[in-house]
Design a protein around this motif. Structure first.
Motif, PDB file in Angstrom:
ATOM      1  N   GLY A  79      -0.175   9.962  -0.215  1.00 52.15           N
ATOM      2  CA  GLY A  79      -0.775  10.127   1.450  1.00 52.15           C
ATOM      3  C   GLY A  79      -1.956   9.259   1.197  1.00 52.15           C
ATOM      4  O   GLY A  79      -2.347   8.169   0.392  1.00 52.15           O
ATOM      5  N   ASP A  80      -3.209   9.554   1.998  1.00 53.42           N
ATOM      6  CA  ASP A  80      -4.244   8.953   2.175  1.00 53.42           C
ATOM      7  C   ASP A  80      -5.341   9.038   0.884  1.00 53.42           C
ATOM      8  O   ASP A  80      -6.386  10.178   0.819  1.00 53.42           O
ATOM      9  CB  ASP A  80      -5.222   9.455   3.269  1.00 53.42           C
ATOM     10  CG  ASP A  80      -6.553   8.741   3.513  1.00 53.42           C
ATOM     11  OD1 ASP A  80      -6.707   7.610   2.981  1.00 53.42           O
ATOM     12  OD2 ASP A  80      -7.314   9.234   4.239  1.00 53.42           O
ATOM     13  N   VAL A  81      -5.114   8.520  -0.038  1.00 49.88           N
ATOM     14  CA  VAL A  81      -5.840   8.420  -1.443  1.00 49.88           C
ATOM     15  C   VAL A  81      -6.280   7.242  -1.725  1.00 49.88           C
ATOM     16  O   VAL A  81      -5.866   6.135  -1.294  1.00 49.88           O
ATOM     17  CB  VAL A  81      -4.784   9.098  -2.677  1.00 49.88           C
ATOM     18  CG1 VAL A  81      -4.637  10.370  -2.706  1.00 49.88           C
ATOM     19  CG2 VAL A  81      -3.675   8.080  -2.713  1.00 49.88           C
ATOM     20  N   ARG A  82      -7.320   7.100  -2.654  1.00 50.75           N
ATOM     21  CA  ARG A  82      -8.144   6.053  -3.162  1.00 50.75           C
ATOM     22  C   ARG A  82      -7.420   5.070  -3.954  1.00 50.75           C
ATOM     23  O   ARG A  82      -7.316   3.895  -4.189  1.00 50.75           O
ATOM     24  CB  ARG A  82      -9.362   6.367  -3.542  1.00 50.75           C
ATOM     25  CG  ARG A  82     -10.367   5.181  -3.867  1.00 50.75           C
ATOM     26  CD  ARG A  82     -11.746   5.646  -3.958  1.00 50.75           C
ATOM     27  NE  ARG A  82     -12.380   5.817  -2.866  1.00 50.75           N
ATOM     28  CZ  ARG A  82     -13.583   5.939  -2.557  1.00 50.75           C
ATOM     29  NH1 ARG A  82     -14.735   5.595  -3.547  1.00 50.75           N
ATOM     30  NH2 ARG A  82     -14.137   6.271  -1.585  1.00 50.75           N
ATOM     31  N   TYR A  83      -6.696   5.901  -5.091  1.00 52.49           N
ATOM     32  CA  TYR A  83      -6.028   5.085  -6.172  1.00 52.49           C
ATOM     33  C   TYR A  83      -4.584   5.627  -6.224  1.00 52.49           C
ATOM     34  O   TYR A  83      -4.243   6.759  -5.619  1.00 52.49           O
ATOM     35  CB  TYR A  83      -6.590   5.752  -7.358  1.00 52.49           C
ATOM     36  CG  TYR A  83      -7.888   5.214  -7.386  1.00 52.49           C
ATOM     37  CD1 TYR A  83      -8.596   3.914  -7.462  1.00 52.49           C
ATOM     38  CD2 TYR A  83      -9.007   6.240  -7.438  1.00 52.49           C
ATOM     39  CE1 TYR A  83      -9.852   3.738  -7.147  1.00 52.49           C
ATOM     40  CE2 TYR A  83     -10.234   6.095  -7.449  1.00 52.49           C
ATOM     41  CZ  TYR A  83     -10.805   4.697  -7.446  1.00 52.49           C
ATOM     42  OH  TYR A  83     -12.146   4.547  -7.484  1.00 52.49           O
ATOM     43  N   PRO A  84      -3.552   5.108  -7.000  1.00 49.54           N
ATOM     44  CA  PRO A  84      -2.229   5.524  -7.023  1.00 49.54           C
ATOM     45  C   PRO A  84      -2.028   6.878  -7.771  1.00 49.54           C
ATOM     46  O   PRO A  84      -1.231   7.487  -7.444  1.00 49.54           O
ATOM     47  CB  PRO A  84      -1.712   4.573  -8.043  1.00 49.54           C
ATOM     48  CG  PRO A  84      -2.383   3.289  -7.791  1.00 49.54           C
ATOM     49  CD  PRO A  84      -3.853   3.842  -7.643  1.00 49.54           C
ATOM     50  N   TRP A  85      -3.072   7.669  -8.500  1.00 50.20           N
ATOM     51  CA  TRP A  85      -3.157   8.788  -8.924  1.00 50.20           C
ATOM     52  C   TRP A  85      -3.658   9.995  -8.274  1.00 50.20           C
ATOM     53  O   TRP A  85      -3.753  10.973  -8.594  1.00 50.20           O
ATOM     54  CB  TRP A  85      -3.679   8.696 -10.675  1.00 50.20           C
ATOM     55  CG  TRP A  85      -5.069   8.286 -10.605  1.00 50.20           C
ATOM     56  CD1 TRP A  85      -6.289   8.955 -10.552  1.00 50.20           C
ATOM     57  CD2 TRP A  85      -5.344   6.773 -10.733  1.00 50.20           C
ATOM     58  NE1 TRP A  85      -7.264   8.103 -10.516  1.00 50.20           N
ATOM     59  CE2 TRP A  85      -6.796   7.016 -10.679  1.00 50.20           C
ATOM     60  CE3 TRP A  85      -4.981   5.719 -11.061  1.00 50.20           C
ATOM     61  CZ2 TRP A  85      -7.413   5.634 -10.687  1.00 50.20           C
ATOM     62  CZ3 TRP A  85      -5.540   4.402 -10.844  1.00 50.20           C
ATOM     63  CH2 TRP A  85      -7.177   4.444 -10.969  1.00 50.20           C
ATOM     64  N   GLY A  86      -4.678   9.323  -7.067  1.00 51.43           N
ATOM     65  CA  GLY A  86      -5.444  10.474  -6.512  1.00 51.43           C
ATOM     66  C   GLY A  86      -6.728   9.769  -6.025  1.00 51.43           C
ATOM     67  O   GLY A  86      -6.953   8.547  -5.939  1.00 51.43           O
ATOM     68  N   ASP A  87      -7.602  10.748  -6.073  1.00 52.51           N
ATOM     69  CA  ASP A  87      -9.207  10.300  -5.931  1.00 52.51           C
ATOM     70  C   ASP A  87     -10.260  10.266  -7.056  1.00 52.51           C
ATOM     71  O   ASP A  87     -11.374   9.885  -6.741  1.00 52.51           O
ATOM     72  CB  ASP A  87      -9.717  11.086  -4.585  1.00 52.51           C
ATOM     73  CG  ASP A  87      -8.983  10.862  -3.079  1.00 52.51           C
ATOM     74  OD1 ASP A  87      -8.814   9.687  -3.020  1.00 52.51           O
ATOM     75  OD2 ASP A  87      -8.608  11.758  -2.526  1.00 52.51           O
ATOM     76  N   ASP A  88      -9.607  10.668  -8.285  1.00 60.12           N
ATOM     77  CA  ASP A  88     -10.513  10.769  -9.238  1.00 60.12           C
ATOM     78  C   ASP A  88     -10.984   9.333  -9.766  1.00 60.12           C
ATOM     79  O   ASP A  88     -10.065   8.559  -9.882  1.00 60.12           O
ATOM     80  CB  ASP A  88      -9.914  11.463 -10.528  1.00 60.12           C
ATOM     81  CG  ASP A  88      -9.638  12.921 -10.244  1.00 60.12           C
ATOM     82  OD1 ASP A  88     -10.217  13.480  -9.177  1.00 60.12           O
ATOM     83  OD2 ASP A  88      -8.870  13.492 -10.982  1.00 60.12           O
ATOM     84  N   GLU A  89     -12.173   9.007  -9.704  1.00 59.45           N
ATOM     85  CA  GLU A  89     -12.899   8.087 -10.253  1.00 59.45           C
ATOM     86  C   GLU A  89     -12.550   7.585 -11.722  1.00 59.45           C
ATOM     87  O   GLU A  89     -12.772   8.532 -12.401  1.00 59.45           O
ATOM     88  CB  GLU A  89     -14.383   7.975  -9.868  1.00 59.45           C
ATOM     89  CG  GLU A  89     -15.075   6.416 -10.121  1.00 59.45           C
ATOM     90  CD  GLU A  89     -14.327   5.463  -9.162  1.00 59.45           C
ATOM     91  OE1 GLU A  89     -14.327   4.173  -9.547  1.00 59.45           O
ATOM     92  OE2 GLU A  89     -14.187   5.904  -7.710  1.00 59.45           O
ATOM     93  N   PRO A  90     -12.187   6.509 -11.724  1.00 62.05           N
ATOM     94  CA  PRO A  90     -12.072   6.068 -13.435  1.00 62.05           C
ATOM     95  C   PRO A  90     -13.302   6.164 -14.076  1.00 62.05           C
ATOM     96  O   PRO A  90     -14.238   5.761 -13.599  1.00 62.05           O
ATOM     97  CB  PRO A  90     -11.510   4.663 -13.380  1.00 62.05           C
ATOM     98  CG  PRO A  90     -11.021   4.368 -12.120  1.00 62.05           C
ATOM     99  CD  PRO A  90     -11.650   5.076 -10.834  1.00 62.05           C
ATOM    100  N   SER A  91     -13.423   6.513 -15.383  1.00 65.01           N
ATOM    101  CA  SER A  91     -14.201   6.632 -16.442  1.00 65.01           C
ATOM    102  C   SER A  91     -14.767   5.211 -16.885  1.00 65.01           C
ATOM    103  O   SER A  91     -13.866   4.690 -17.388  1.00 65.01           O
ATOM    104  CB  SER A  91     -14.479   7.665 -17.218  1.00 65.01           C
ATOM    105  OG  SER A  91     -15.547   7.569 -18.153  1.00 65.01           O
ATOM    106  N   GLU A 121       0.736  -1.219   0.063  1.00 66.83           N
ATOM    107  CA  GLU A 121       0.099  -0.111  -0.014  1.00 66.83           C
ATOM    108  C   GLU A 121       0.848   1.208   0.059  1.00 66.83           C
ATOM    109  O   GLU A 121       0.374   2.219  -0.729  1.00 66.83           O
ATOM    110  CB  GLU A 121      -1.012  -0.087   1.105  1.00 66.83           C
ATOM    111  CG  GLU A 121      -2.189  -0.925   1.015  1.00 66.83           C
ATOM    112  CD  GLU A 121      -3.216  -0.708   1.888  1.00 66.83           C
ATOM    113  OE1 GLU A 121      -3.477   0.404   2.353  1.00 66.83           O
ATOM    114  OE2 GLU A 121      -4.165  -1.541   2.100  1.00 66.83           O
ATOM    115  N   HIS A 122       2.016   1.247   0.821  1.00 71.64           N
ATOM    116  CA  HIS A 122       2.810   2.459   0.848  1.00 71.64           C
ATOM    117  C   HIS A 122       3.259   2.567  -0.580  1.00 71.64           C
ATOM    118  O   HIS A 122       3.341   3.848  -1.080  1.00 71.64           O
ATOM    119  CB  HIS A 122       4.026   2.042   1.684  1.00 71.64           C
ATOM    120  CG  HIS A 122       4.816   3.340   2.126  1.00 71.64           C
ATOM    121  ND1 HIS A 122       4.558   4.558   2.470  1.00 71.64           N
ATOM    122  CD2 HIS A 122       6.210   3.382   1.706  1.00 71.64           C
ATOM    123  CE1 HIS A 122       5.542   5.261   2.434  1.00 71.64           C
ATOM    124  NE2 HIS A 122       6.713   4.676   2.338  1.00 71.64           N
ATOM    125  N   ALA A 123       3.855   1.521  -1.437  1.00 74.12           N
ATOM    126  CA  ALA A 123       4.420   1.594  -2.635  1.00 74.12           C
ATOM    127  C   ALA A 123       3.162   2.265  -3.533  1.00 74.12           C
ATOM    128  O   ALA A 123       3.296   3.197  -4.416  1.00 74.12           O
ATOM    129  CB  ALA A 123       4.838   0.300  -3.120  1.00 74.12           C
TER     130      ALA A 123
END
Length: 310
Positions: A179-191, A171-173
Motif C-alpha cells: 500500500g502507501d509506503v515509502r519503500y518496498p519494505w515499508g517506511d523504515d529509513e535506511p541507515s 510503483e504498483h510492483a
C-alpha cells in the motif's frame, strides 16, 4: 535537500541515433519474472520530498495483471540479446558514456568532466560490457546491465516479448502489496551504517562511500531481499527506464514550465547506488527523474514487464 547531484547528466547534444527495429523472438527464453496482481495502484505521494519533481499528489490508477522481471536486466541477459541480434547500443555507436569518477584509475584524472557535476566523466569506449571503459574490469554476468539508452532498453524488451513499465505499473510492483509506503519494505529509513534493504551511498558524497550496505558501486541484480511480489532492488542500485516521457501532472504555470523544460525526456524510477537522503533522496517509490533518451551512464539500467504469463 535533494537536488539532481547523483543523477546522470544528459548528453550535451542529442545524438539523433535510434535503435533499429527488433522483432520479438519467441525462442529468447530470458524471463525470470514474478506475477504482479492487478488492481488499484497507488501512484505518487501525499508527502513529497522533492517538490520540483512533482512527486505528488497521491492518486489511484487501475492496472492489469503483469509479470515483472525479478531484477533489472543483467549483463548475461543482455549479452544473449546482443549475440542473437548483433545489436549495438547507442553508447557503442557514439563511442563513450558517463562513468562515476571514483570508479576510475586516479579518479578519472585527465578525462573530461561535466561542469557542476565533475564526478561524472566522459569515458571513451565505456559500454555495457566494459562499464568503466576498456582499461577496467569487464562486466560480470550477474550485474545489472548499464550504459543503456532508452532505445536500447526498449529494443531488448521487444525482443524478449515484453515492454518497459508505465509509472503506475512500476510503483504498483515496487510497493509489493504494502500500500502507501515509502519503500518496498515499508517506511523504515535506511541507515547510513547498515542499509540492509538496498544499495545506496553511505558517507560524504562524492568523496567517500563507506560501503555500509556491502557495495561501493552497483550490486548484483538479485542482491538483498525481494519485496512482497518477489522483486529485487526496485529502489537503489540502478535507475530504471520507464515507458513514459517525463512529465508532471497539473496545469499550473510551474507544471507547464517543468514539462516544457523536460520536453523529449523519458521517465526514470528507483534511484541508484549514488543516492543519499542529504542531496538526492530519490530511492523512494514515489521519486522520479528524467533524462534524454540517448543518455547513458554507469548507474542506469532497466526492468521488463510482460502482459502474459511465461
Amino acid at each position: 535537500m535533494a537536488d539532481k547531484a547523483c543523477c546522470a547528466p544528459p548528453r550535451g547534444a542529442q545524438s539523433g541515433l535510434a535503435a533499429p527495429r527488433i522483432a520479438p523472438d519467441p525462442a529468447a527464453h530470458l524471463r525470470n519474472c514474478r506475477p504482479c496482481p492487478g488492481g488499484v495502484a497507488l501512484v505518487g505521494t501525499s508527502d513529497p520530498q522533492i517538490p520540483s519533481d512533482c512527486e505528488g499528489p497521491l492518486i489511484q490508477k487501475r492496472v492489469r495483471d503483469l509479470w515483472v522481471e525479478a531484477g533489472t536486466i543483467t549483463v548475461a541477459q543482455f549479452r544473449r540479446f546482443v549475440m542473437a541480434t548483433g545489436y549495438r547500443t547507442i553508447a557503442e555507436q557514439l563511442g563513450w558514456s558517463f562513468v562515476f569518477f571514483d570508479h576510475l584509475p586516479n579518479r578519472g584524472e585527465g578525462t573530461l568532466g561535466v561542469d557542476g557535476l565533475e564526478w561524472w566523466r566522459k569515458i571513451e569506449r565505456a559500454t555495457w560490457h566494459d562499464p568503466t571503459g576498456p582499461q577496467g574490469a569487464p562486466a560480470s554476468d550477474e550485474m545489472p546491465v548499464t550504459h543503456v539508452a532508452w532505445d536500447d532498453a526498449r529494443a531488448f524488451a521487444t525482443w524478449a516479448g515484453g515492454r518497459l513499465p508505465k509509472e503506475a505499473e512500476w510503483e504498483h510492483a515496487a510497493r509489493g502489496g504494502l500500500g502507501d509506503v515509502r519503500y518496498p519494505w515499508g517506511d523504515d529509513e535506511p541507515s547510513d551504517t547498515n542499509a540492509k534493504h538496498l544499495n545506496i551511498w553511505q558517507g560524504e558524497f562524492p568523496v567517500h562511500d563507506t560501503g555500509g550496505d556491502g557495495f561501493t558501486g552497483p550490486a548484483p541484480a538479485l542482491a538483498y531481499q525481494p519485496n512482497g511480489y518477489g522483486l529485487y532492488q526496485m529502489v537503489g542500485n540502478v535507475w530504471e527506464w520507464s515507458a513514459e516521457p517525463f512529465r508532471v501532472r497539473g496545469a499550473s504555470r510551474e507544471a507547464r514550465q517543468i514539462n516544457a523544460a523536460a520536453r523529449g525526456q523519458k521517465l526514470l524510477k528507483g534511484g541508484s547506488f549514488l543516492c543519499h537522503r542529504s542531496y538526492c533522496y530519490r530511492y523512494r517509490i514515489a521519486a522520479r527523474t528524467g533524462n534524454t533518451p540517448d543518455s547513458t551512464s554507469a548507474h542506469t539500467g532497466f526492468r521488463v514487464v510482460y502482459d502474459h504469463a511465461p
